[in-house]
Design a protein around this motif. Structure first.
Motif, short mmCIF file in Angstrom:
data_model
loop_
_atom_site.label_atom_id
_atom_site.label_comp_id
_atom_site.label_asym_id
_atom_site.label_seq_id
_atom_site.Cartn_x
_atom_site.Cartn_y
_atom_site.Cartn_z
N TYR A 177 5.70 27.97 32.49
CA TYR A 177 6.19 29.64 31.85
C TYR A 177 6.24 29.92 30.77
O TYR A 177 5.87 29.23 30.13
N CYS A 233 6.43 22.79 25.10
CA CYS A 233 6.39 23.50 24.62
C CYS A 233 5.04 23.97 24.00
O CYS A 233 4.85 22.97 22.60
N ARG A 242 13.43 18.00 37.76
CA ARG A 242 14.59 18.41 38.45
C ARG A 242 15.06 19.55 37.76
O ARG A 242 15.17 20.71 38.57
N LYS A 243 14.96 20.14 36.39
CA LYS A 243 15.13 21.33 35.98
C LYS A 243 13.67 22.21 36.02
O LYS A 243 12.85 21.76 35.92
N THR A 244 14.26 23.26 35.85
CA THR A 244 12.54 24.07 36.45
C THR A 244 12.04 23.86 34.47
O THR A 244 13.09 24.57 33.61
N LYS A 252 11.74 27.38 33.48
CA LYS A 252 12.07 27.76 32.80
C LYS A 252 13.57 27.49 32.19
O LYS A 252 13.55 28.01 31.16
N GLU A 253 14.60 26.76 32.87
CA GLU A 253 15.42 26.20 32.41
C GLU A 253 14.95 25.29 30.70
O GLU A 253 15.99 25.43 29.84
N TYR A 254 14.12 24.64 31.14
CA TYR A 254 13.83 24.43 29.73
C TYR A 254 13.05 24.96 28.88
O TYR A 254 13.45 24.53 27.34
N ASP A 285 14.01 27.95 27.78
CA ASP A 285 15.09 28.63 27.45
C ASP A 285 16.23 28.24 26.24
O ASP A 285 16.35 28.31 25.30
N SER A 286 16.54 26.55 26.67
CA SER A 286 16.35 25.62 26.09
C SER A 286 16.26 25.73 24.70
O SER A 286 16.60 25.51 23.27
N GLU A 320 16.19 28.40 22.75
CA GLU A 320 17.97 29.23 22.10
C GLU A 320 17.84 27.99 20.96
O GLU A 320 18.56 27.56 19.81
#
Ligand SMILES: Cc1cc2nc3c(=O)[nH]c(=O)nc-3n(C[C@H](O)[C@H](O)[C@H](O)COP(=O)(O)OP(=O)(O)OC[C@H]3O[C@@H](n4cnc5c(N)ncnc54)[C@H](O)[C@@H]3O)c2cc1C
Length: 396
Positions: free
Chosen positions: A177, A206, A227-229, A231-233, A235-236, A239
């Motif tokens: 992503y 990343c 389990r987490k997508t 995208k979620e990783y 975004d974290s 952030e």
């Protein structure tokens, strides 16, 4: 029904390179792509090494070479950085949309016929040829040729429909992503920047690949089974970085990467598979543009010979698989072992590595120099016997 010598499914780097090579060899080539614009959307961090360009005879061009790269910065979970520094340009972050259009123009100028918005959906063998049925700008069309080159990326529909097993287990797929971002700041704008850690990017990393001032591809590749997508990783991660968090997202890209190994069989009667469709990517970092284009060169040589002999049988075409393993696959298999090694390492192990080894040592690993790497591990990590044991298991 229009007839060709070769139909190439997919106009990515693999398909376009094959189209040019075959057209140069005077074959009548059709190359179809379901996208309405070549190279768009990209599924790519757009990093391309200079060694690959040299190997493939591709001259860096300022129309698509956006950012020269002078090294890599590898960050352990704590933020400790190992730098790999080169005193000259080692690669570029490119504008893939322009790069691929240039490849397409070159192939077209050599008389390959390229068609966009042309989705190849059915494949039928008949009288020694393959009939390829397409939906072309809403209209059903059919083309035929004795040879199909499947360069259709991870979808790999053409090879599947022509009877080759392209199945890949979920554990062997990475999920990617990426945001192309503007108005951001980060360290090392002349380097590719890679960030490791189970919390940041489990079984992956990343990246920040700079494309110019305050402008970069910021992405992630992780195990697809997490389990987490992705995208979620991602975004974290963004952030957590003050220089990224307020930036603008000017493009979103997503895609899968087949990092778990290569097809054992890359041909069948009337069929050769190249690029991502054959899982031909670097198992450590997932890069595949150079590898795909090299495979296209090898496949084109074999295809031209097949045309000369009028032999499109699996038993003749399979020399492509053998040649590919000899040229590239064996080396990539060593890197696959290293991938398995990295998967076993904990965040603490990464910290130890970041404190103990240099950029040069990382290069030994990246170049699959197994003897040099094993010696380096034994010498530099002597005080961490458990880590040495894990690493040496994979570096034999
Ligand atoms: C997030 C991410 C980041 C990456 N970053 C890098 C990087 O920085 N550097 C690098 O070298 N590699 C990178 N890669 C890998 C790289 O993008 C691929 O290895 C490379 O694109 C493979 O080229 P290809 O021609 O085999 O396949 P693709 O580029 O995927 O091309 C396949 C083409 O086939 C078309 N197609 C599919 N099915 C059909 C059909 N049925 N009919 C007609 N057309 C069809 C598709 O539209 C597509 O254009 C990355 C991948 C991802 C997902």
């Amino acid at each position: 029904m229009q007839e060709f010598d070769v139909i190439i499914v997919g106009a990515g780097p693999a398909g376009l390179r094959a189209a040019a090579k075959l057209a140069k060899g005077k074959a009548r080539v059709l190359c179809v792509d379901k996208k309405q614009e070549i190279g768009v959307p990209k599924r790519c961090g757009e990093g391309l090494g200079l060694a690959w360009m040299n190997r493939l005879g591709i001259k860096p061009d300022k129309r698509w070479c956006l950012q020269p790269i002078y090294g890599a910065a590898l960050y352990a979970p704590s933020g400790k950085c190992v730098e790999i520094k080169f005193n000259k340009v080692s690669g570029y972050v490119i504008e893939r949309r322009i790069f691929e259009k240039e490849l397409a123009k070159q192939a077209a100028q050599l008389n390959a016929l390229i068609k966009t918005k042309c989705y190849a959906h059915s494949f039928e063998r008949k009288n020694g040829k393959v009939i390829v049925s397409c939906t072309e700008q809403g209209i059903e069309t059919q083309y035929s040729a004795p040879l199909v080159i499947a360069a259709d990326g991870t979808e790999a529909l053409a090879a599947r429909k022509l009877g080759l097993n392209t199945a890949i287990s979920l554990k062997d797929i990475d999920s990617g992503y990426q945001y192309e971002m503007a108005n951001i700041s980060f360290q090392n704008p002349n380097y590719i920047n890679l960030f490791f850690g189970k919390e940041i990017a489990p079984r992956g990393y990343c990246w920040i690949f700079p494309k110019g001032k305050g402008h970069a591809n910021v992405g992630i590749g992780i195990a697809a089974a997490e389990r987490k997508t992705a995208k979620e990783y991602l975004d974290s991660f963004i952030e957590s970085k003050p220089g990224l968090r307020n930036g603008s997202i000017i493009e979103v890209n997503a895609g899968t990467i087949p990092v778990g190994g290569f097809l054992e069989e890359m041909t069948a009667d009337n069929l050769i598979v190249i690029g991502d469709a054959a899982h031909q990517v670097n198992p450590i970092h997932g890069g595949g543009m150079g590898i795909a284009m090299e495979a296209a060169d090898i496949a084109s040589e074999v295809a031209l010979k097949a045309l000369k002999r009028n032999d499109f049988s699996h038993s003749f075409l399979k020399q492509y698989t053998a040649e590919w393993y000899k040229t590239r696959g064996k080396n990539l298999q060593k890197l696959l072992r290293q991938r398995h090694m990295l998967e076993e390492l904990s965040d603490d192990n990464f910290e130890t590595l970041a404190k103990s080894i240099s950029g040069e040592d990382v290069m030994k690993l990246a170049e699959a120099d197994m003897v040099g790497s094993a010696k380096m591990v034994a010498k530099k990590l002597v005080r961490h016997p458990k880590l040495v044991k894990v690493m040496l298991k994979y570096l034999k």
